[in-house]
Write a protein that holds these residues in place. Structure first.
Motif, PDB file in Angstrom:
ATOM      1  N   UNK A 171       0.873  -1.282  -0.175  1.00  0.00           N
ATOM      2  CA  UNK A 171       0.121   0.202  -0.078  1.00  0.00           C
ATOM      3  C   UNK A 171       0.960   1.106  -0.031  1.00  0.00           C
ATOM      4  N   UNK A 172       1.061   1.897  -1.255  1.00  0.00           N
ATOM      5  CA  UNK A 172       2.029   3.157  -1.080  1.00  0.00           C
ATOM      6  C   UNK A 172       1.295   4.149  -0.445  1.00  0.00           C
ATOM      7  N   UNK A 173       0.020   4.263  -0.268  1.00  0.00           N
ATOM      8  CA  UNK A 173      -0.307   5.332   0.416  1.00  0.00           C
ATOM      9  C   UNK A 173       0.266   5.386   1.943  1.00  0.00           C
ATOM     10  N   UNK A 203       4.208  -2.724   9.857  1.00  0.00           N
ATOM     11  CA  UNK A 203       4.779  -2.997   8.509  1.00  0.00           C
ATOM     12  C   UNK A 203       6.439  -2.937   8.747  1.00  0.00           C
ATOM     13  N   UNK A 204       7.038  -2.038   9.475  1.00  0.00           N
ATOM     14  CA  UNK A 204       8.297  -1.810   9.449  1.00  0.00           C
ATOM     15  C   UNK A 204       9.012  -2.387  11.134  1.00  0.00           C
ATOM     16  N   UNK A 238       1.681   8.610   3.904  1.00  0.00           N
ATOM     17  CA  UNK A 238       1.071   9.083   5.275  1.00  0.00           C
ATOM     18  C   UNK A 238       2.629   9.052   6.232  1.00  0.00           C
ATOM     19  N   UNK A 239       3.362   8.150   5.820  1.00  0.00           N
ATOM     20  CA  UNK A 239       4.653   8.191   6.534  1.00  0.00           C
ATOM     21  C   UNK A 239       5.422   9.696   6.506  1.00  0.00           C
ATOM     22  N   UNK A 293      -4.957   5.240  12.445  1.00  0.00           N
ATOM     23  CA  UNK A 293      -4.973   3.674  11.821  1.00  0.00           C
ATOM     24  C   UNK A 293      -3.701   3.495  10.977  1.00  0.00           C
ATOM     25  N   UNK A 294      -3.450   4.541  10.006  1.00  0.00           N
ATOM     26  CA  UNK A 294      -2.407   4.359   9.182  1.00  0.00           C
ATOM     27  C   UNK A 294      -0.992   4.307   9.914  1.00  0.00           C
ATOM     28  N   UNK A 295      -0.814   5.167  11.064  1.00  0.00           N
ATOM     29  CA  UNK A 295       0.327   4.850  11.889  1.00  0.00           C
ATOM     30  C   UNK A 295       0.488   3.486  12.460  1.00  0.00           C
TER      31      UNK A 295
END
Length: 330
Positions: free
Chosen positions: A9-11, A49-50, A15-16, A41-43
């Motif tokens: 998800x490149x979004x 992910x990381x 966001x990052x 939620x994105x955070x």
């Protein structure tokens, strides 16, 4: 073993990038035009992910982790490249362009060039926001890290990879109130050295190229006070008929005239003030960034005039009209 993500998800990169620049979930959400819960939620997804917290709370603020600091420039570069790939080949669609540019400049640039630049951006790309930040030491590193997009000013040294473009040249003049004794009569080295000087320095330093010029003739001046910005210096000049200050003329011509101050050409040459803009190579081909640089170039041209007319000869011809006739503006 880390889980292999088959769906990218490149979004999350966008966001990052916003989170690392703003260091705030609220501000990052506002910047991207999404709700705060959506950004939270994105955070959370980014953290999973990381395998790193990315942002951690420190008192009332959020601070990036060492891993986040290490990848910040790469994340910013990836987002910028993606924008460049998706932008029309002919250039950015200005009427729909939504972008925040962070520009480092001192108050002389912000109060002169900034006015024209903001007006141009507002008229051509209303969705663009420009954030002016004060100059600090090590600007090249901030460009490298992706914290800032552009630096405008007198660039004495930059990192080797930083791109620079000379924009124009200004000269020093002596500013004062119209009722200052130095506003009349021949402006000699002796009178300049004996005056009470206001010095502009964000660090409170009293040294200036003027001191070197005076020393060549065996004179010294006294700096009675320093101010952190040129705007503060010009306002302080209004309060005393005995103070004088050396300022960049073309940068402050409009302000000087508005305040009713007087400036006079110095009877000796000081090194020219060379104005440049600097950016990181990652932004070289980005259409929106190229457009911003062009707007800066034209805004500086409006303030400083055509580059081929900015010669030391123009200053000499103005200063060489004879004693008592070298007042530039009243």
């Amino acid at each position: 073993m880390h889980h292999v993500h088959t769906r990218l998800d490149l979004n999350l990169l966008v966001a990052l990038d916003a989170l690392l620049e703003e260091c705030s979930v609220t501000r990052a959400a506002e910047r991207l035009g999404i709700t705060e819960p959506a950004m939270s939620r994105a955070l959370g997804r980014i953290r999973r992910a990381v395998g790193d917290p990315v942002l951690v709370r420190a008192g009332h603020a959020m601070q990036p982790t060492p891993h986040a600091v290490a990848v910040r420039a790469e994340v910013h570069a990836l987002v910028q490249r993606a924008r460049a790939v998706l932008a029309p080949a002919a250039g950015p669609a200005l009427e729909t362009l939504e972008r925040t540019f962070t520009v480092v400049a001192n108050d002389a640039v912000v109060t002169s060039v900034g006015d024209h630049l903001v007006s141009r951006l507002e008229a051509r790309a209303p969705g663009v926001t420009v954030r002016f930040l004060a100059q600090l030491a090590g600007e090249g590193s901030r460009l490298r890290e992706g914290v800032t997009d552009l630096e405008i000013g007198v660039l004495r040294s930059t990192a080797p990879e930083i791109r620079t473009e000379h924009l124009g040249r200004d000269r020093h003049v002596l500013a004062m109130r119209a009722d200052n004794p130095l506003a009349e009569g021949e402006l000699t080295v002796e009178r300049i050295a004996a005056a009470r000087h206001l010095q502009t320095s964000r660090h409170g330093r009293t040294g200036h190229p003027l001191d070197d010029a005076l020393a060549e003739t065996g004179h010294r001046r006294r700096v009675s006070a320093t101010a952190p910005t040129y705007a503060a210096t010009l306002l302080l000049l209004m309060g005393s008929r005995s103070f004088v200050s050396v300022i960049p003329w073309l940068h402050h011509r409009h302000t000087v005239e508005t305040l009713g101050l007087t400036v006079r050409e110095l009877p000796f040459a000081l090194p020219p003030i060379n104005l440049s803009q600097a950016w990181h190579p990652r932004d070289d081909a980005d259409p929106a960034h190229r457009w911003l640089r062009a707007q800066v170039r034209e805004a500086v041209g409006t303030v400083l005039g055509p580059r081929d007319a900015q010669t030391s000869g123009s200053a000499r011809s103005s200063a060489g009209r004879g004693p008592g006739a070298d007042s530039v503006s009243r």
